[in-house]
Design a protein around this motif. Sequence first.
Motif, PDB file in Angstrom:
ATOM      1  N   ILE A  87      42.382  52.049  33.244  1.00  0.00           N
ATOM      2  CA  ILE A  87      43.430  52.280  32.086  1.00  0.00           C
ATOM      3  C   ILE A  87      43.070  51.154  31.120  1.00  0.00           C
ATOM      4  O   ILE A  87      43.253  51.439  29.711  1.00  0.00           O
ATOM      5  CB  ILE A  87      44.855  52.471  32.712  1.00  0.00           C
ATOM      6  CG1 ILE A  87      45.084  53.658  33.348  1.00  0.00           C
ATOM      7  CG2 ILE A  87      45.865  52.364  31.504  1.00  0.00           C
ATOM      8  CD1 ILE A  87      46.178  53.948  34.025  1.00  0.00           C
ATOM      9  N   LEU A  88      43.191  50.195  31.597  1.00  0.00           N
ATOM     10  CA  LEU A  88      43.006  48.697  30.879  1.00  0.00           C
ATOM     11  C   LEU A  88      41.809  48.343  30.347  1.00  0.00           C
ATOM     12  O   LEU A  88      41.357  47.340  29.736  1.00  0.00           O
ATOM     13  CB  LEU A  88      43.909  47.510  31.287  1.00  0.00           C
ATOM     14  CG  LEU A  88      45.366  47.734  31.428  1.00  0.00           C
ATOM     15  CD1 LEU A  88      45.973  46.527  31.995  1.00  0.00           C
ATOM     16  CD2 LEU A  88      46.131  47.920  30.073  1.00  0.00           C
ATOM     17  N   ASP A  89      40.596  49.100  30.898  1.00  0.00           N
ATOM     18  CA  ASP A  89      39.368  48.860  30.712  1.00  0.00           C
ATOM     19  C   ASP A  89      38.838  47.583  31.004  1.00  0.00           C
ATOM     20  O   ASP A  89      38.099  46.863  30.287  1.00  0.00           O
ATOM     21  CB  ASP A  89      39.084  49.286  29.263  1.00  0.00           C
ATOM     22  CG  ASP A  89      37.660  49.542  28.900  1.00  0.00           C
ATOM     23  OD1 ASP A  89      36.687  49.892  29.757  1.00  0.00           O
ATOM     24  OD2 ASP A  89      37.242  49.423  27.794  1.00  0.00           O
ATOM     25  N   LEU A  90      39.290  47.175  32.305  1.00  0.00           N
ATOM     26  CA  LEU A  90      38.608  45.977  32.707  1.00  0.00           C
ATOM     27  C   LEU A  90      37.397  46.351  33.362  1.00  0.00           C
ATOM     28  O   LEU A  90      37.197  47.194  34.255  1.00  0.00           O
ATOM     29  CB  LEU A  90      39.815  45.456  33.644  1.00  0.00           C
ATOM     30  CG  LEU A  90      39.665  44.028  34.260  1.00  0.00           C
ATOM     31  CD1 LEU A  90      39.888  42.945  32.958  1.00  0.00           C
ATOM     32  CD2 LEU A  90      40.551  43.465  35.084  1.00  0.00           C
ATOM     33  N   ASP A  91      36.288  45.434  33.109  1.00  0.00           N
ATOM     34  CA  ASP A  91      35.001  45.654  33.530  1.00  0.00           C
ATOM     35  C   ASP A  91      34.675  45.535  34.906  1.00  0.00           C
ATOM     36  O   ASP A  91      34.292  46.361  35.734  1.00  0.00           O
ATOM     37  CB  ASP A  91      33.989  44.742  32.716  1.00  0.00           C
ATOM     38  CG  ASP A  91      33.909  45.104  31.253  1.00  0.00           C
ATOM     39  OD1 ASP A  91      34.250  46.392  30.891  1.00  0.00           O
ATOM     40  OD2 ASP A  91      33.489  44.330  30.496  1.00  0.00           O
ATOM     41  N   LYS A  92      35.533  44.557  35.559  1.00  0.00           N
ATOM     42  CA  LYS A  92      35.317  44.191  36.875  1.00  0.00           C
ATOM     43  C   LYS A  92      36.608  44.148  37.585  1.00  0.00           C
ATOM     44  O   LYS A  92      37.399  43.780  37.149  1.00  0.00           O
ATOM     45  CB  LYS A  92      34.629  42.946  36.994  1.00  0.00           C
ATOM     46  CG  LYS A  92      33.988  42.461  38.307  1.00  0.00           C
ATOM     47  CD  LYS A  92      33.057  41.145  38.422  1.00  0.00           C
ATOM     48  CE  LYS A  92      32.642  41.142  39.871  1.00  0.00           C
ATOM     49  NZ  LYS A  92      31.870  39.671  40.092  1.00  0.00           N
ATOM     50  N   VAL A  93      36.561  45.125  38.760  1.00  0.00           N
ATOM     51  CA  VAL A  93      37.816  45.071  39.378  1.00  0.00           C
ATOM     52  C   VAL A  93      37.876  43.878  40.422  1.00  0.00           C
ATOM     53  O   VAL A  93      36.994  43.614  41.080  1.00  0.00           O
ATOM     54  CB  VAL A  93      37.746  46.509  40.417  1.00  0.00           C
ATOM     55  CG1 VAL A  93      39.066  46.355  41.143  1.00  0.00           C
ATOM     56  CG2 VAL A  93      37.574  47.585  39.613  1.00  0.00           C
ATOM     57  N   PRO A  94      39.082  43.185  40.150  1.00  0.00           N
ATOM     58  CA  PRO A  94      39.325  41.915  40.944  1.00  0.00           C
ATOM     59  C   PRO A  94      39.420  42.247  42.446  1.00  0.00           C
ATOM     60  O   PRO A  94      39.905  43.490  42.742  1.00  0.00           O
ATOM     61  CB  PRO A  94      40.622  41.303  40.408  1.00  0.00           C
ATOM     62  CG  PRO A  94      40.783  42.120  39.083  1.00  0.00           C
ATOM     63  CD  PRO A  94      40.249  43.443  39.174  1.00  0.00           C
ATOM     64  N   GLN A  95      39.141  41.288  43.350  1.00  0.00           N
ATOM     65  CA  GLN A  95      39.815  41.518  44.610  1.00  0.00           C
ATOM     66  C   GLN A  95      41.063  41.356  44.889  1.00  0.00           C
ATOM     67  O   GLN A  95      41.874  40.474  44.266  1.00  0.00           O
ATOM     68  CB  GLN A  95      38.793  40.557  45.311  1.00  0.00           C
ATOM     69  CG  GLN A  95      37.353  40.510  45.650  1.00  0.00           C
ATOM     70  CD  GLN A  95      36.746  39.578  46.824  1.00  0.00           C
ATOM     71  OE1 GLN A  95      37.442  38.751  47.207  1.00  0.00           O
ATOM     72  NE2 GLN A  95      35.501  39.894  47.133  1.00  0.00           N
ATOM     73  N   MET A  96      41.455  42.103  45.767  1.00  0.00           N
ATOM     74  CA  MET A  96      43.010  42.315  46.169  1.00  0.00           C
ATOM     75  C   MET A  96      43.286  41.911  47.713  1.00  0.00           C
ATOM     76  O   MET A  96      42.490  42.413  48.477  1.00  0.00           O
ATOM     77  CB  MET A  96      43.812  43.449  45.708  1.00  0.00           C
ATOM     78  CG  MET A  96      45.369  43.481  45.978  1.00  0.00           C
ATOM     79  SD  MET A  96      45.848  45.247  45.581  1.00  0.00           S
ATOM     80  CE  MET A  96      46.068  44.741  43.802  1.00  0.00           C
ATOM     81  N   TYR A  97      44.225  41.112  47.908  1.00  0.00           N
ATOM     82  CA  TYR A  97      44.483  40.813  49.439  1.00  0.00           C
ATOM     83  C   TYR A  97      45.820  40.974  49.548  1.00  0.00           C
ATOM     84  O   TYR A  97      46.879  40.841  48.653  1.00  0.00           O
ATOM     85  CB  TYR A  97      44.153  39.460  49.725  1.00  0.00           C
ATOM     86  CG  TYR A  97      42.800  39.132  49.579  1.00  0.00           C
ATOM     87  CD1 TYR A  97      41.824  39.287  50.944  1.00  0.00           C
ATOM     88  CD2 TYR A  97      42.052  38.709  48.572  1.00  0.00           C
ATOM     89  CE1 TYR A  97      40.708  38.926  50.743  1.00  0.00           C
ATOM     90  CE2 TYR A  97      40.802  38.360  48.640  1.00  0.00           C
ATOM     91  CZ  TYR A  97      40.073  38.699  49.969  1.00  0.00           C
ATOM     92  OH  TYR A  97      38.713  38.089  50.054  1.00  0.00           O
ATOM     93  N   VAL A  98      46.357  41.425  50.956  1.00  0.00           N
ATOM     94  CA  VAL A  98      47.591  41.574  51.265  1.00  0.00           C
ATOM     95  C   VAL A  98      47.953  40.607  52.164  1.00  0.00           C
ATOM     96  O   VAL A  98      47.191  40.379  53.059  1.00  0.00           O
ATOM     97  CB  VAL A  98      48.015  43.013  51.746  1.00  0.00           C
ATOM     98  CG1 VAL A  98      49.343  42.984  52.418  1.00  0.00           C
ATOM     99  CG2 VAL A  98      47.666  44.263  50.963  1.00  0.00           C
ATOM    100  N   LYS A  99      49.022  39.747  52.133  1.00  0.00           N
ATOM    101  CA  LYS A  99      49.237  38.649  52.973  1.00  0.00           C
ATOM    102  C   LYS A  99      50.750  38.888  53.449  1.00  0.00           C
ATOM    103  O   LYS A  99      51.511  39.125  53.136  1.00  0.00           O
ATOM    104  CB  LYS A  99      49.420  37.410  52.036  1.00  0.00           C
ATOM    105  CG  LYS A  99      49.976  36.225  52.677  1.00  0.00           C
ATOM    106  CD  LYS A  99      49.993  34.793  51.625  1.00  0.00           C
ATOM    107  CE  LYS A  99      50.405  33.585  52.038  1.00  0.00           C
ATOM    108  NZ  LYS A  99      49.737  33.288  53.675  1.00  0.00           N
ATOM    109  N   GLN A 100      50.643  38.533  54.866  1.00  0.00           N
ATOM    110  CA  GLN A 100      52.101  38.697  55.397  1.00  0.00           C
ATOM    111  C   GLN A 100      52.881  37.804  55.165  1.00  0.00           C
ATOM    112  O   GLN A 100      52.710  36.374  55.184  1.00  0.00           O
ATOM    113  CB  GLN A 100      51.714  38.609  57.037  1.00  0.00           C
ATOM    114  CG  GLN A 100      52.627  38.323  58.179  1.00  0.00           C
ATOM    115  CD  GLN A 100      53.716  39.581  57.795  1.00  0.00           C
ATOM    116  OE1 GLN A 100      53.047  40.584  57.939  1.00  0.00           O
ATOM    117  NE2 GLN A 100      54.915  39.373  58.013  1.00  0.00           N
TER     118      GLN A 100
END
Length: 358
Positions: A87-100
């Motif tokens: 939607i925001l036309d970001l070229d590269k998808v950032p990595q995402m992490y889930v932290k406890q």
Amino acid sequence: MPELNKNVPSRERRRFPGISSRAYEHPADRSALVSLRKLTGFDKVFKAISGMLPERSLRLLFLSDSVRVSDQQFQHLHDMLRDACYILDLDKVPQMYVKQDPQPNAMCIGMDEPIIVVTTGLVELLDEEEMRAVVGHEVGHALSGHSVYRTIMLFLTNLALALAWIPLGALAIRAIIAALLEWFRKSELSADRAGLLVGQDLEASMRGLMKLAGGNHLHEMNVDAFLQQAEEYDRGGDVRDSVLKILNVLPRSHPFTTIRAAELKKWSESRDYQRIMDGHYPRRDEDKDASARESFRESASSYADTVKNSKDPLLRLVNDIAGGTADIGGKLRDRFNNRGSGGSAPADGSGPADPSPN
């Protein structure tokens, strides 16, 4: 990496091809970012500083002790992330992490490449559309470059703190930190707007902020009453309350949740938001031509409007004093102008000057 344009959102939402972060940034945030982007030699400073930061260590820490979001782990978050970037036309998808971590929180950090981190407390607290707004919020940080500039500024602040033993150093450092935190708070308002552009669901954004304030008890909360709290907070009691509000907000990196909700609702009703939704917004390829002077002017105008329209007792006093000073200045100017043109002003400084005798 798969083609982003194949990742169509799960429901129809407007997409903003080539959108510049200037479209949604708060004026105070935008003026700081435009100025930083135009600094000559900033890239060299950036590279020098990045080598001194433990970013590689941080990435390894998340890789080893958190869960990386993908099509195999937390797939619903992975889909939201790709939707937001689409939607925001970001070229590269950032990595995402889930932290406890039971504390609901999310952040976007990193110098070379932004990393988005969300806590399990946040994932468990929010429903899908509320979480979508949060993911859009963090992608907005990435698009604005907040993660880069925040990391640099925090590093410089920590470096300066080590030099606080210099006479008057501590006082100067506190001033720098206060200014930096003010920018951080405005950048959060910018990211809230990005979250709304991604989710395109104001009610979901409001619900998410209410849950951050009151937990998972929506059946006990009311949006109008929540926004009324923001108005009551702004109105305050007397000047003593105004001073206490300033002291309360100074150490915070985020605005209070009721204020964020009120600011987001106000922006959603603005012409700026409607123009973006209609497809009229600044493009990324125009960023290099953005005027720092114009951005500063918009920032100053934004703060002036805040003072003018605020119901806070201290800000009303400042506005009244400023208005009174302007009135006095105008009367003095008229008086001298009348004298200069051969007239004399009345003793009370009002009304037309009497003609001089011939």
